[in-house]
Scaffold this motif. Structure first.
Motif, short mmCIF file in Angstrom:
data_model
loop_
_atom_site.label_atom_id
_atom_site.label_comp_id
_atom_site.label_asym_id
_atom_site.label_seq_id
_atom_site.Cartn_x
_atom_site.Cartn_y
_atom_site.Cartn_z
N GLY A 180 0.78 -1.23 0.00
CA GLY A 180 0.00 0.00 0.00
C GLY A 180 0.81 1.27 0.00
O GLY A 180 0.23 2.36 0.10
N THR A 181 2.14 1.18 -0.11
CA THR A 181 2.97 2.39 -0.05
C THR A 181 3.91 2.54 -1.25
O THR A 181 4.50 3.60 -1.42
CB THR A 181 3.83 2.38 1.22
OG1 THR A 181 4.70 1.24 1.22
CG2 THR A 181 2.96 2.36 2.47
N ASP A 182 4.05 1.51 -2.07
CA ASP A 182 5.01 1.59 -3.18
C ASP A 182 4.35 1.96 -4.51
O ASP A 182 4.99 1.93 -5.56
CB ASP A 182 5.78 0.27 -3.34
CG ASP A 182 4.87 -0.93 -3.60
OD1 ASP A 182 3.66 -0.73 -3.85
OD2 ASP A 182 5.36 -2.07 -3.54
N GLY A 183 3.06 2.31 -4.47
CA GLY A 183 2.36 2.73 -5.68
C GLY A 183 1.86 1.59 -6.55
O GLY A 183 1.22 1.83 -7.57
N MET A 184 2.12 0.35 -6.15
CA MET A 184 1.69 -0.81 -6.93
C MET A 184 0.19 -1.06 -6.72
O MET A 184 -0.27 -1.15 -5.58
CB MET A 184 2.48 -2.05 -6.52
CG MET A 184 2.26 -3.24 -7.42
SD MET A 184 3.06 -3.05 -9.02
CE MET A 184 4.79 -3.01 -8.54
N VAL A 185 -0.55 -1.13 -7.83
CA VAL A 185 -1.99 -1.37 -7.75
C VAL A 185 -2.27 -2.83 -8.07
O VAL A 185 -1.90 -3.31 -9.15
CB VAL A 185 -2.76 -0.48 -8.75
CG1 VAL A 185 -4.26 -0.75 -8.66
CG2 VAL A 185 -2.45 0.99 -8.50
N SER A 196 -4.18 1.69 -4.92
CA SER A 196 -2.74 1.57 -4.67
C SER A 196 -2.44 1.51 -3.18
O SER A 196 -1.34 1.13 -2.77
CB SER A 196 -1.99 2.74 -5.30
OG SER A 196 -2.40 3.97 -4.73
N THR A 197 -3.41 1.89 -2.35
CA THR A 197 -3.22 1.85 -0.89
C THR A 197 -3.59 0.49 -0.31
O THR A 197 -3.46 0.29 0.91
CB THR A 197 -4.09 2.93 -0.22
OG1 THR A 197 -5.46 2.76 -0.64
CG2 THR A 197 -3.61 4.32 -0.59
#
Length: 391
Positions: A180-185, A196-197
């Motif tokens: 939820g913090t690296d922008g990965m959806v 993404s969170t």
């Protein structure tokens, strides 16, 4: 829980190998010429060295049951792995048209795997070998194997429980689960869209595990398409302390103020007990792939292990031991000669038992970021990875 047992004399081979014991540390040839050919109880040292090599071969055929259920062996530096299971569709055929072709999955993610070399040494003086029993010498081999098991199992579990991103020697990113913090959806699944969170590292908000923690973790994994078909099984991995609390969950009853949707049902190996209730459905087996199954809660089986940290539960979708759908990759060297736990003679190969090395090369990385979810049982607002004192 399945524990790793030391090798006993029945496991050891007895093929001869030439080996002496000598002390040349100070350069005095008078002592170095003394032949030490057997232990104090009469076992030939030549045999112990070869027995050790044979024991390494047996050891490398088996991996920790816990590690193999959540990992998959590979030699790849990095893989492009689709992060969902399924999703392709047939279409109605037309008389003149061409069907849509299957192509590389658009949600494939480049996932790196770390790699490190590890070693430890065993060193015996010829005077020690002259006075030691065979079991004293073998105990060093057993300690090395136990250390290897802790190293491998601990590394795989740390990768599962730790969201920290790293890089391998070729600069490929080595991921944990979705954090939820690296922008990965997370990719869509069954019409569901994710943000993404969205994180698979959760905190409970309570000081003890409750039904909501388990239900949230199960939902996170199943919503991504894992643990919902016949080839996949949801396991709740936890320390026995948490397993004891989970065993009290009853549908419609509250634990720590949270009502449970499911009953805890003891497994087939549970001690006999009297009840006025009727079990509907299949009871969980008493063992799965060599691990104890305490019981089931909803679609998950509860697997307690003292290897796991207290204050955490992990819901993992497993395809079975070493299955390609397991969430963590276990990377070994491309050269088969460098795989597994190796026993290497030291600098003086005339006396291999005196100065030998145990060596292991491997790395880890998460393959399917949505195939597991970890919950920390804490009132803190943010997730903190566990410490692993035993590994």
């Amino acid at each position: 829980m399945t524990t790793t047992r030391p090798f006993t004399p029945a496991h050891w081979n007895t093929r001869p190998l030439f080996a002496y014991g000598a002390d040349s540390g100070r350069g005095y040839s008078s002592e170095g010429d003394v032949l030490v050919s057997s232990t104090a109880d009469g076992l030939d040292l030549n045999k112990i060295w070869d027995e050790s090599a044979s024991a390494m071969t047996m050891w490398n055929k088996q991996r920790s049951a816990l590690a193999s259920l959540i990992s998959y062996p590979t030699t790849s530096i990095a893989d492009a792995i689709p992060q969902t299971i399924g999703g392709d569709h047939f279409e109605v055929a037309s008389e003149f048209g061409e069907p849509t072709g299957l192509r590389a999955a658009p949600d494939a993610l480049i996932l790196g795997n770390s790699f490190e070399d590890y070693d430890m040494a065993s060193r015996f003086s010829w005077k020690f070998l002259r006075s030691a029993s065979a079991e004293q010498v073998r105990s060093v081999i057993n300690r090395a194997m136990e250390s290897d098991n802790r190293l491998v199992t601990g590394s795989i579990l740390r990768r599962l429980f730790d969201p920290t991103e790293g890089v391998n020697e070729f600069a490929h990113k080595v991921y944990g689960l979705y954090n939820g913090t690296d922008g990965m959806v997370p990719p869509p699944y069954a019409g569901q869209e994710f943000l993404s969170t969205n994180s698979h590292y959760l905190v409970s908000g309570n000081s003890a595990v409750d039904p909501g923690d388990l239900q949230d973790a199960i939902e996170q994994v199943r919503s991504k398409g894992f643990g919902i078909n016949a080839n996949s099984r949801l396991l709740v991995l936890c320390h026995p302390n948490e397993a004891e609390v989970i065993a009290t969950f009853r549908a419609g009853q509250e634990t720590n103020g949270i009502e449970s949707k499911y009953d805890f049902i003891p497994s087939a190996s549970a001690p006999a007990f009297l009840t006025s209730e009727t079990v509907v459905g299949q009871v969980a087996p008493g063992e799965f792939a060599g691990l104890e199954v305490l019981g089931s809660v909803g679609p998950s089986w509860i697997v307690p292990s003292f290897y796991l940290p207290t204050g955490y539960i992990a819901v993992v979708a497993t395809g079975g031991p070493n299955a390609a759908s397991n969430p963590v990759a276990f990377r070994e060297h491309t050269n088969p000669a460098y795989r597994g736990l190796r026993l290497i003679p030291g600098k003086d190969q005339r006396y291999p038992l005196q100065d030998s090395f145990f060596q292991r090369s491997f790395g880890t990385g998460v393959r399917f970021r949505g195939a597991a979810c970890v919950v920390q049982i804490t009132t803190d607002a943010t997730y903190t990875a566990p410490s692993w004192a035993w590994s």
